[in-house]
Motif scaffolding. Structure first.
Motif, PDB file in Angstrom:
ATOM      1  N   GLU A 290       6.173  -8.480  -2.761  1.00  0.00           N
ATOM      2  CA  GLU A 290       5.313  -7.526  -3.072  1.00  0.00           C
ATOM      3  C   GLU A 290       3.941  -8.009  -3.695  1.00  0.00           C
ATOM      4  OE1 GLU A 290       6.711  -4.628  -5.858  1.00  0.00           O
ATOM      5  OE2 GLU A 290       5.070  -3.461  -5.913  1.00  0.00           O
TER       6      GLU A 290
ATOM      7  N   ILE B 282       2.545  -1.810   2.154  1.00  0.00           N
ATOM      8  CA  ILE B 282       3.204  -0.698   1.685  1.00  0.00           C
ATOM      9  C   ILE B 282       4.800  -1.019   1.616  1.00  0.00           C
ATOM     10  CG2 ILE B 282       3.756   1.754   1.959  1.00  0.00           C
ATOM     11  CD1 ILE B 282       1.082   1.961   3.422  1.00  0.00           C
ATOM     12  N   GLY B 283       5.297  -1.720   2.870  1.00  0.00           N
ATOM     13  CA  GLY B 283       6.736  -1.763   3.045  1.00  0.00           C
ATOM     14  C   GLY B 283       7.296  -2.758   1.880  1.00  0.00           C
TER      15      GLY B 283
ATOM     16  N   ARG C 143       6.580  -3.018  -1.291  1.00  0.00           N
ATOM     17  CA  ARG C 143       6.540  -2.047  -2.344  1.00  0.00           C
ATOM     18  C   ARG C 143       7.493  -0.852  -2.416  1.00  0.00           C
ATOM     19  NH1 ARG C 143       2.829   1.802  -5.012  1.00  0.00           N
ATOM     20  NH2 ARG C 143       1.471   1.693  -3.045  1.00  0.00           N
ATOM     21  N   PHE C 144       7.860  -0.393  -1.150  1.00  0.00           N
ATOM     22  CA  PHE C 144       8.795   0.667  -0.857  1.00  0.00           C
ATOM     23  C   PHE C 144      10.106   0.113  -1.068  1.00  0.00           C
ATOM     24  CE2 PHE C 144      11.175   3.537   1.621  1.00  0.00           C
ATOM     25  CZ  PHE C 144      10.912   4.541   1.550  1.00  0.00           C
TER      26      PHE C 144
END
Lengths: 533, 563, 355
Positions: free
Chosen positions: A455, A467-468, A470-471
């Motif tokens: 991240e 985004i992924g 962090r997701f």
């Protein structure tokens, strides 16, 4: 406005020389170079070492350093009120924990070292006060004829391999590289000769050779050791490559945290000046961005831009540095070249077990003697750890090739550590940075730390990765926070996000980033108490 | 305009705006494109992004010179020298398009003879542009297939403006860069409907569609249509008219212009206006000229009425009503219809479309254009001779409109007023991005006020230092015709010895300073060169607000531009 | 040269991208970071397609068509990718179209609905930061930004002022200026091209009227021609149907000549004058005392006609001068010259456009 793109190449260096991105610096560099000020600012803000000039101390929180007590050092530094932050891997996993003071890296730092220091500026390591430290290498009793690099041998500055390559001629050199079966040692394992031929067949005559010395994959520190111990191999290998592909300029991109390796390369170039006549070597420092180990991100950074990977195709062999055909190799790959030229491709090929050549394996974590070990490509984990003095505790899991390779269970301990077999096991050899975890390690925490690494180090260019990463990290955090109350990971969302990161990301970082989580979900279902929702 | 009619047979951009991005060589002269024509500048920038080469010839450093391969920083008013020297190089090095010259032009020999005397080396001493740069530019221009010339008022607002246009035309004709895409000769029009106003016949010598008033055939057509006899005598052009205000001219009707801001040497004009019998002004605002008006008629703005504008690339486009005009304001065309009726002319139009139909009916170039056709598509580029014609993207395809392109040998003439010990600086005037003309519209906007809150001149730091002037301070500029007060921007955009001033500000009217000496053919005044002096104002003469230095935010290239 | 897209055999020109060929054929491929004015970035990943024989799905916007290529845009893999990607985008965005689309439309919500993306993925903590900027026209709303870089690429490639750039890295990547300064203090020319190209309304107009206006899709758009320079840009006056006022100006779609979707600071923003209180709202005549006073149209027109006729009677037609305007329409210029020539009999008619 910079009409000549090479004007731009030095902007990051200038920002560093002016003390990082403090107000006014980007404008000054813009005035000096003609590069628009927003571009200078945008590029510099990408690199951690430039973007936060007020931070003076950085504590490595890579997995091995965490296992080695990094959090205690960090807490002590915070308690002392130092300008400190966490930093992704400093490539010193064999001597944890590592701490960077400005651009100097100290190893085996303790909380007592912090307490003892009179302010951050006087921080040193009692265990290893030198900045020119090296790590353990081995095996010490190996027959030198079985080693492509032999880090224990003294460097040679006679230029013999380069002289031999001039006798052979470009085509014969590439033939030898092909016969050797040399695969890129940076992580992808791509056959080296295809790159060499690819550059050679371009019509464009301005060509470049680039050294990727931006080693930063958590668990990996072999290139550091090569540059410190055998810089001659690196420099000579680069010169041979430049002659073979018809390049006059060689760019060495060395991560900014590598002060000592930088000095070793500089000295080697100096000592080989005679044989190198006619070639220009350019040393460029990185400024704190793991992604610049990705070859096209590295090229962007060399050009003075944000280190965001390019779309491929076209590949660098066709459209590389400043759009010119470019041969770019990892340090270890290049260090194999002099031996191949001198002793032949067949010799090199035979050094491997399941795949060609000997290989530098880094091993850290729960083993007796963390370090760099040159072994036949294809040894098993057990063999590697034996060379490193054996396990500490009982093996539970291991990460065979850095954070990007995820976690394999102990049952894979006999699997050959090579490109092919590990891919089959749902992992990868990557940079061969092996991290060993025993049954006392908190595997959930390890997953969380690897996800956080991606991240923080995602370049942010493409959404699946930006985004992924962090997701996934937030999903794991929420799970770990709520675990006591019976929370469950959002398995369906996580699985889809992970699938999408692999399918949709531009480069290997985003594609591999879910592996720490997905391999643990597959191999250690108990860690996240997973029953699918 | 007149220059291009003479040389090519049509006074307009030969090529279309969309073609600029595909040009490989752009020669931009006398055009501060990114400020005066930002959208055309964007086309040029896209061409550069694609790999095109641009040369900008301008006395000032401007944003476009930042992007250019070369900036030919010529002395103001020496354009003919520069252009003739380029022609000299092209001929000397055998880079002319002989076939094009043979088949499509006349008068080349005279030009060849004239420019033989204009060597690049001598040009360097007159223009200040290095001979090697002149050669390089000439070669690149001549040998690039898609090479276009773009110019604006920096070429035409001179006492030798028509000569400048001729000299440029010669370059186009001798290289054959005409009648093909992304090339040609492209005057970028200043106002939204400059092209259209001329096309529509708001001209002392042309009836609509460039039909001369002294052509009996043309006149007869209109006399029959309008049912009145028409004067065969060419009228006064604007420059002459303004000079004769109060003399021969005793009554003025002024629609949508603020002449005491926009016309040169306005002190003289204002004196004349005090001496006329009757003035009607029709405008959106109570502009400066209203001080002299007997009747003021409130007009609708572009968003409040129907009609058409014709742009720089000859494209007739619709103006459509979106909102109601304020109060009793009405569209100009409606007012004109009513006014004519009271002057005994009952025209009977009930819509702008009907007016356009009449315009098109008698002007062959526009015959195929109507509001209805434009409404179906995206505007039509003249010539468009009939209802089926798709319009013309670029002119002179397959042959020069005039028949043969006319080379015009021109000799250099210096500007009318050169600096002297009393007025040692050369003053040029121009436009800025944020304001527009008399600024009646833009100074009522937030952006212009944030970026350029006050009138200013640009002055080189050497000249500023010599006069003790700091950036942002109040100064006074004077010429033989007048004096204005404004702020100084100490700038590296202008060269030493030159000052530059925008024309927009009513509280510091640049045109109190300019000369009304004009081009003998077009009457266009020499806004670009006159002699001036600047002095720092004594703090005692300043009011409170003037003592604070003004801030011109983000004038990036003024402060940090080339030395 | 030919490629096959979704079973259709299509011809293409060398250099065309898969996306260009597909769109020409009327095949819809979603995009976010694509703007035909800009170099393809391939960064938003919405336009990935399958190509037979390729392991990875390439971005159709940045991949050139090659002879014999077989492209599939409607496979299960492409669909799954689109749904998951948009779910991620929405998790990192202002939740819900109504809350998001204030002042500017956002393409994400409609696109998500179209591909059937789940909208219930757990939203992420907001991490991007904006910038306080007192410039009067352009607002950046970081919470709507998807870092597609259309604005920064537009600023560099089309407007070539490079006032903004991508700043920071990873999930904190945002749009910034040098030292986070106001656009007023940068090389920005306030053209608003960043607003035009932004697909999510992160870049938007700072206009007071806009805050009160309904969503953009409910505004009346009147296509007209800009009233400033000679380029003749086409623009859309956006009128609030309730107040009948212009609340913003937008540019027509890319590809519309002559401005191709571009506008400058004057065209896009300098229309404050339309509503300005200084506008003349009634005819004025100068009284005996030399002062101006309001008059009826009848009185003013009578006075104007008598005044001009009087000059002609006293000094002859050539004592009159008619100054027309290159700011007014073709029709109005035609009528002024007709007035001058036919009603008064003089050719003394001109405007400042003789160049």
């Amino acid at each position: 406005m910079a009409r000549h793109p090479k004007d731009r190449a030095h902007i990051l260096e200038r920002v560093q020389a002016l003390g990082g991105l403090t107000p006014g610096v980007a404008q000054q560099v813009a005035r000096e170079t003609g590069v628009p000020e927003a571009e200078v600012y945008g590029a510099a803000s990408f690199f951690h070492l430039l973007a936060s000039p007020d931070t003076k101390v950085r504590v490595c929180t890579g997995l091995s350093c965490q296992l080695g007590g990094a959090s205690g050092v960090l807490a002590a530094a915070r308690a002392a009120g130092w300008p400190v932050e966490e930093v992704s891997c400093l490539a010193a996993c064999d001597r944890p924990p590592a701490v960077m003071r400005e651009r100097d890296v100290f190893v085996e730092v303790t909380a007592e070292d912090v307490a003892r220091a009179d302010g951050w500026a006087s921080l040193t390591s009692r265990a290893e006060p030198s900045l020119d430290w090296t790590g353990a290498v081995g095996p010490v009793d190996a027959d030198p004829d079985t080693l492509a690099m032999n880090l224990l041998a003294p460097p040679r500055y006679d230029g013999a391999a380069l002289a031999r390559s001039l006798e052979l001629g470009a085509e014969a050199i590439v033939d030898r590289i092909e016969a050797s079966g040399l695969q890129g040692r940076g992580g992808a394992g791509f056959p080296a000769h295809i790159k060499w031929r690819g550059v050679r067949q371009q019509a464009e005559t301005a060509r470049y050779v680039v050294l990727n010395a931006d080693e930063g994959e958590p668990g990996t520190f072999k290139d550091r050791e090569v540059m410190l111990r055998r810089p001659d191999l690196v420099v000579e290998g680069l010169a041979i490559a430049a002659r073979a592909v018809g390049a006059d300029d060689v760019y060495l991109y060395v991560r900014g945290e590598f002060g000592a390796p930088w000095r070793a390369l500089e000295a080697a170039i100096e000592r080989l000046a005679g044989p190198l006549d006619g070639l220009r070597f350019h040393l460029h420092a990185g400024h704190g961005a793991y992604i610049c180990g990705e070859e096209t991100a590295l090229l962007e950074a060399l050009e003075g831009k944000r280190g965001m990977p390019r779309l491929k195709p076209p590949f660098p062999t066709e459209h590389g540095l400043w759009g010119a055909p470019t041969l770019i190799h990892n340090v270890e790959t290049i260090a194999c070249v002099p031996g191949i030229v001198e002793r032949g491709g067949d010799w090199f090929r035979a050094l491997g077990r399941t795949e060609p050549g000997s290989k530098l394996y880094c091993v850290s974590g729960h083993v007796a003697r963390p370090g760099t070990y040159e072994l036949p490509l294809g040894v098993s984990l057990d063999e590697l750890v034996e060379a490193a003095g054996g396990y500490v505790g009982t093996l539970r899991a291991f990460s065979p090739g850095g954070a990007s390779s995820g976690f394999l269970p102990a049952s894979e301990r006999g699997t050959p550590l090579d490109f092919k077999h590990l891919a089959k096991a749902g992992s990868m050899l990557g940079s061969a940075g092996v991290v060993v975890l025993n049954d006392e390690a908190d595997l959930g925490f390890a997953v969380r730390e690897q996800l956080r690494f991606f991240e923080v180090e995602s370049c942010g260019q493409c959404a699946p990765c930006r985004i992924g990463t962090r997701f996934l990290r937030e999903a794991v955090d929420q799970y770990r926070d709520q675990h006591r109350d019976g929370g469950k990971p959002r398995l369906r969302q996580v699985a889809e996000a992970a699938w999408e990161m692999n399918e949709g990301s531009i480069c290997g970082l985003g594609q591999a980033a879910p592996l720490p989580l997905t391999t643990v979900l597959d191999n250690f279902p108990e860690v996240f108490g997973a029953d699918p929702d | 305009m007149a220059g291009l009619v003479t040389t090519f047979g049509a006074g307009a951009m030969t090529n279309s705006i969309r073609e600029i991005r595909d040009a490989d060589f752009l020669f931009v002269i006398g055009s501060n494109t990114s400020e005066a024509h930002p959208i055309i500048a964007m086309e040029m920038k896209q061409a550069l992004h694609r790999g095109a080469t641009m040369v900008v010839a301008d006395p000032r450093a401007i944003w476009m010179t930042n992007l250019a391969e070369k900036h030919l920083r010529l002395n103001p008013g020496t354009d003919v020298w520069l252009l003739n020297a380029m022609a000299h190089v092209i001929i000397e090095e055998g880079l002319t398009d002989e076939a094009f010259i043979r088949d499509n032009t006349e008068g080349f020999e005279a030009v060849k003879e004239t420019v033989a005397r204009y060597t690049p080396e001598e040009a360097e001493s007159v223009t200040g542009v290095p001979a090697e740069d002149i050669r390089w530019t000439a070669r690149r221009y001549a040998t690039t297939e898609r090479a276009g010339i773009y110019y604006t008022l920096g070429i035409t607002e001179h006492s030798h403006g028509t000569d400048n246009v001729y000299a440029l035309s010669n370059l186009v004709l001798m290289t054959g860069h005409l009648g093909k895409p992304s090339a040609g000769m492209n005057p970028l029009r200043g106002q939204n409907n400059v092209q259209g106003a001329n096309d529509a016949g708001a001209s002392p010598i042309f009836l609509p569609g460039y039909q001369r008033v002294d052509d009996p055939e043309a006149r007869a057509k209109y006399e029959e249509a309008w049912g009145v006899p028409l004067s065969p005598e060419p009228g006064l052009n604007l420059n002459e008219m303004m000079k004769k205000v109060g003399g021969q001219v005793k009554g003025l009707f002024v629609m949508g212009e603020d002449i005491v801001i926009s016309e040169p040497n306005v002190s003289r004009l204002e004196a004349g206006l005090n001496n006329v019998d009757f003035v009607v002004v029709q405008d959106l605002f109570l502009n400066e000229t209203c001080r002299f008006a007997d009747v003021i008629l409130p007009a609708a703005c572009f968003a409040e009425k129907e009609g058409t504008f014709t742009n720089s690339e000859r494209r007739v486009q619709r103006v459509r009503k979106a909102v109601e005009p304020p109060g009793q304001a009405r569209a100009d065309w409606e007012i004109l219809v009513d006014l004519a009726a009271r002057c005994g002319a009952d025209w009977g139009y009930t819509s702008a479309a009907e007016v356009y139909d009449e315009l098109a009916r008698f002007a062959p170039k526009f015959a195929g254009i109507s509001h209805a056709r434009i409404d179906e598509g995206i505007g039509l580029q003249w010539p468009c001779p009939d209802d089926e014609h798709p319009g013309t993207v670029y002119l002179h395809e397959g042959g020069v409109l005039r028949g043969r392109g006319a080379f015009q040998a021109v000799e250099f003439r210096p500007p009318i007023e050169m600096p002297d010990p009393e007025y040692p600086l050369v003053l040029s005037t121009g436009r800025t991005l944020y304001h527009y003309n008399a600024a009646t519209q833009t100074r009522r906007g937030l952006g212009a006020n944030a970026k350029q809150p006050a009138a200013f001149i640009e002055i080189h730091r050497r000249d500023a230092r010599a006069r003790g002037i700091e950036s942002g301070e109040m100064i006074e500029v004077s010429t033989r015709r007048g004096v204005v007060r404004c702020r100084a921007i100490v700038s590296r955009q202008v060269r030493p010895g030159s000052i530059w001033m925008p024309l927009h500000f009513p509280d510091a009217r640049a045109n109190l300073l300019t000369t009304d000496a004009g081009d003998p053919i077009t009457g266009t005044a020499e806004y670009k060169v006159c002699a001036a002096e600047v002095k720092k104002l004594d703090a005692a003469t300043l009011d409170e607000s003037e003592r604070e230095p003004a801030r011109f935010r983000g004038s990036y290239y003024a402060e940090r531009g080339p030395v | 040269m030919r490629i096959q897209i979704d079973g259709r055999d299509v011809e293409f020109e060398p250099g065309e991208t898969i996306l260009e060929v597909a769109r020409r054929e009327g095949l819809e491929i979603p995009t976010l970071c694509h703007d035909p004015r800009l170099d393809p970035a391939g960064a938003c990943r919405t336009c990935l397609v399958e190509v037979d024989g390729w392991r990875r799905m390439p971005p159709s916007c940045a991949t050139k068509a090659q002879d014999g290529m077989v492209v599939r845009t409607r496979t299960e893999r492409v669909g799954r990718h689109q749904r998951a990607l948009l779910a991620l985008y929405l998790a990192d965005h202002v939740q819900g179209a109504d809350a998001c689309e204030t002042g500017a439309p956002c393409e994400l919500h409609a696109m998500a609905a179209k591909v059937g993306a789940p909208t219930d993925w757990t939203p992420l903590e907001p991490v991007r930061v904006g910038r306080d900027d007192p410039n009067p026209y352009i607002e950046f709303r970081a919470d709507r930004c998807i870092a597609c870089a259309r604005c920064t690429r537009y600023c560099a490639e089309v407007e070539a002022v490079t006032a903004i750039s991508l700043v920071g890295r990873g999930s904190k990547t945002t749009i910034g200026t040098v030292d986070a300064s106001s656009l007023l203090d940068t090389s920005c020319e306030l053209c608003g091209g960043c607003i035009d190209t932004c697909p999510t309304g992160a870049m938007t107009e700072k206009r007071p009227l806009l805050q009160l206006a309904p969503p953009e899709r409910q505004l009346e758009k009147v296509r007209t021609t800009c009233n400033y320079c000679g380029v003749g840009c086409q623009l859309d006056l956006n009128v609030d149907p309730a107040t009948k006022k212009i609340v913003k100006i937008t540019s027509p779609p890319v590809g519309t000549p002559p401005n191709d979707g571009n506008l400058c600071v004057k065209g896009r923003f300098a229309y404050e004058f339309v509503e300005h209180p200084d506008r003349l709202t009634t005819p004025l005549v100068r009284g005996e005392d030399g002062a101006l006073r309001e008059a009826s149209w009848d009185e003013a027109l009578d006075r104007a006609a008598r005044g001009l006729m009087g000059v002609k009677e006293r000094y002859g037609a050539d004592a009159l001068g008619f100054v027309s305007s290159s700011r007014c329409t073709m029709e109005e210029n035609y009528l002024v010259q007709k007035l001058s020539r036919a009603a008064f009999g003089t050719n003394n008619c001109h405007q400042c456009a003789a160049t």
